[in-house]
Design a protein around this motif. Sequence first.
Motif, PDB file in Angstrom:
ATOM      1  N   UNK A  40     -38.259  60.541  -1.593  1.00 58.49           N
ATOM      2  CA  UNK A  40     -38.864  59.197  -1.612  1.00 58.49           C
ATOM      3  C   UNK A  40     -40.155  59.254  -0.790  1.00 58.49           C
ATOM      4  N   UNK A  41     -40.991  58.242  -0.920  1.00 58.99           N
ATOM      5  CA  UNK A  41     -42.260  58.214  -0.179  1.00 58.99           C
ATOM      6  C   UNK A  41     -42.020  58.293   1.338  1.00 58.99           C
ATOM      7  N   UNK A  42     -41.059  57.494   1.826  1.00 57.63           N
ATOM      8  CA  UNK A  42     -40.783  57.495   3.270  1.00 57.63           C
ATOM      9  C   UNK A  42     -40.338  58.889   3.729  1.00 57.63           C
ATOM     10  N   UNK A  43     -39.525  59.560   2.905  1.00 56.98           N
ATOM     11  CA  UNK A  43     -39.052  60.904   3.264  1.00 56.98           C
ATOM     12  C   UNK A  43     -40.211  61.902   3.214  1.00 56.98           C
ATOM     13  N   UNK A  77     -49.046  52.704  10.365  1.00 56.43           N
ATOM     14  CA  UNK A  77     -47.926  51.768  10.553  1.00 56.43           C
ATOM     15  C   UNK A  77     -46.599  52.515  10.568  1.00 56.43           C
ATOM     16  N   UNK A  78     -46.474  53.500   9.666  1.00 57.41           N
ATOM     17  CA  UNK A  78     -45.256  54.330   9.631  1.00 57.41           C
ATOM     18  C   UNK A  78     -45.038  54.957  11.017  1.00 57.41           C
ATOM     19  N   UNK A  79     -46.110  55.511  11.569  1.00 54.87           N
ATOM     20  CA  UNK A  79     -46.017  56.180  12.869  1.00 54.87           C
ATOM     21  C   UNK A  79     -45.605  55.179  13.958  1.00 54.87           C
ATOM     22  N   UNK A  80     -46.230  54.022  13.925  1.00 56.48           N
ATOM     23  CA  UNK A  80     -45.948  53.012  14.944  1.00 56.48           C
ATOM     24  C   UNK A  80     -44.516  52.476  14.826  1.00 56.48           C
ATOM     25  N   UNK A  81     -44.101  52.115  13.624  1.00 58.88           N
ATOM     26  CA  UNK A  81     -42.751  51.566  13.439  1.00 58.88           C
ATOM     27  C   UNK A  81     -41.673  52.624  13.694  1.00 58.88           C
ATOM     28  N   UNK A 135     -35.366  49.488  10.828  1.00 60.21           N
ATOM     29  CA  UNK A 135     -36.027  50.684  10.278  1.00 60.21           C
ATOM     30  C   UNK A 135     -35.733  50.817   8.780  1.00 60.21           C
ATOM     31  N   UNK A 136     -34.468  50.547   8.392  1.00 66.01           N
ATOM     32  CA  UNK A 136     -34.101  50.636   6.966  1.00 66.01           C
ATOM     33  C   UNK A 136     -34.929  49.652   6.130  1.00 66.01           C
ATOM     34  N   UNK A 137     -35.173  48.479   6.692  1.00 67.82           N
ATOM     35  CA  UNK A 137     -35.958  47.462   5.974  1.00 67.82           C
ATOM     36  C   UNK A 137     -37.401  47.969   5.793  1.00 67.82           C
ATOM     37  N   UNK A 138     -37.954  48.554   6.845  1.00 64.58           N
ATOM     38  CA  UNK A 138     -39.331  49.062   6.764  1.00 64.58           C
ATOM     39  C   UNK A 138     -39.413  50.222   5.765  1.00 64.58           C
ATOM     40  N   UNK A 139     -38.424  51.112   5.799  1.00 67.42           N
ATOM     41  CA  UNK A 139     -38.386  52.251   4.871  1.00 67.42           C
ATOM     42  C   UNK A 139     -38.318  51.749   3.423  1.00 67.42           C
ATOM     43  N   UNK A 140     -37.498  50.706   3.191  1.00 63.61           N
ATOM     44  CA  UNK A 140     -37.380  50.147   1.831  1.00 63.61           C
ATOM     45  C   UNK A 140     -38.729  49.576   1.389  1.00 63.61           C
ATOM     46  N   UNK A 141     -39.458  48.979   2.319  1.00 59.72           N
ATOM     47  CA  UNK A 141     -40.786  48.432   1.976  1.00 59.72           C
ATOM     48  C   UNK A 141     -41.751  49.572   1.634  1.00 59.72           C
ATOM     49  N   UNK A 142     -41.676  50.665   2.387  1.00 60.49           N
ATOM     50  CA  UNK A 142     -42.528  51.837   2.091  1.00 60.49           C
ATOM     51  C   UNK A 142     -42.213  52.362   0.693  1.00 60.49           C
ATOM     52  N   UNK A 143     -40.916  52.481   0.409  1.00 62.17           N
ATOM     53  CA  UNK A 143     -40.496  53.075  -0.869  1.00 62.17           C
ATOM     54  C   UNK A 143     -40.782  52.166  -2.062  1.00 62.17           C
ATOM     55  N   UNK A 144     -41.004  50.883  -1.804  1.00 65.33           N
ATOM     56  CA  UNK A 144     -41.280  49.941  -2.905  1.00 65.33           C
ATOM     57  C   UNK A 144     -42.776  49.889  -3.249  1.00 65.33           C
ATOM     58  N   UNK A 145     -43.597  50.653  -2.531  1.00 64.81           N
ATOM     59  CA  UNK A 145     -45.057  50.504  -2.699  1.00 64.81           C
ATOM     60  C   UNK A 145     -45.605  51.048  -4.019  1.00 64.81           C
ATOM     61  N   UNK A 146     -44.995  52.058  -4.562  1.00 61.87           N
ATOM     62  CA  UNK A 146     -45.478  52.803  -5.735  1.00 61.87           C
ATOM     63  C   UNK A 146     -46.983  53.075  -5.700  1.00 61.87           C
ATOM     64  N   UNK A 147     -47.356  53.936  -4.770  1.00 63.75           N
ATOM     65  CA  UNK A 147     -48.754  54.333  -4.589  1.00 63.75           C
ATOM     66  C   UNK A 147     -49.111  55.456  -5.560  1.00 63.75           C
ATOM     67  N   UNK A 148     -50.400  55.594  -5.835  1.00 63.19           N
ATOM     68  CA  UNK A 148     -50.854  56.739  -6.620  1.00 63.19           C
ATOM     69  C   UNK A 148     -50.787  57.973  -5.718  1.00 63.19           C
ATOM     70  N   UNK A 149     -50.945  59.134  -6.352  1.00 55.55           N
ATOM     71  CA  UNK A 149     -50.905  60.382  -5.582  1.00 55.55           C
ATOM     72  C   UNK A 149     -51.986  60.390  -4.492  1.00 55.55           C
TER      73      UNK A 149
END
Length: 196
Positions: free
Chosen positions: A12-15, A114-118, A156-170
């Motif tokens: 996943x993106x967060x991973x 933000x990932x680093x900070x959270x 943290x799980x909530x933030x990770x879910x938000x990261x994974x929902x982003x669907x960013x381009x490569x």
Amino acid sequence: METTQEKTETLTFAKRLKYSTRTNHDSVDSLVMNSEPFANEENYIKFLRLQHIFHLSVAPLYQNADLQALFPGLADLPRLSAVESDLNDLGLKADVDASLLATPTNLYQAIGWLYCSEGSNIGAAFLYKETQKLKFDAEHGARHLAAHPEGRAPHWRKFVAQLDALSLTEEQEAQAVKGAMDAFAFYKKTLSNLNS
Ligand code: HEM
């Protein structure tokens, strides 16, 4: 056999953020521990100054409308005022030379910051425990290391879910990974400056 590239593509993106920055994290972790932040109040003050510079740098991201749209609830998360109260508790002024700060301007790099900070708040469980040795806690001197009211893991799980929902381009993901690496590098550089 699975290549490293195939392996990271299935994450996943967060991973992927975690995987791409694990060595950056671990070097920051050992650098912080080597500075013995909880050995005495003087060292702890240096650590608070470091945390202050980091949280002051990322604070504008929590107020950014584009990021708030991607991460609902973001405005409630910054720990800057808690760090400032910690400094206050120790009788210190929360003033910083603006030239020491760094705030990313690219939206996708900002996601990495933000990932680093959270994420720093999950490792903070251990740091918070250590502050008890100096008799600090969530009401005095170690407010910014205290758990989120929801608890560290659910938050943290909530933030990770938000990261994974982003669907960013490569390309956008690559910018986010760069941002996370820059954030760790900035933390490391600030720590070295404060301890030199
Ligand atoms: C002595 C200092 C530190 C210690 C002992 C520490 C420890 C930890 C631990 C135990 C975790 C959980 C790892 C896991 O669940 O797999 C973690 C996660 C994390 N920490 Fe730290 N940490 C420290 C400092 C920092 C700092 C200063 C930052 C950022 C500036 C940071 C950013 C992160 C991030 C982003 C994660 C999330 C990793 C993930 O994606 O799951 N840590 N830390």
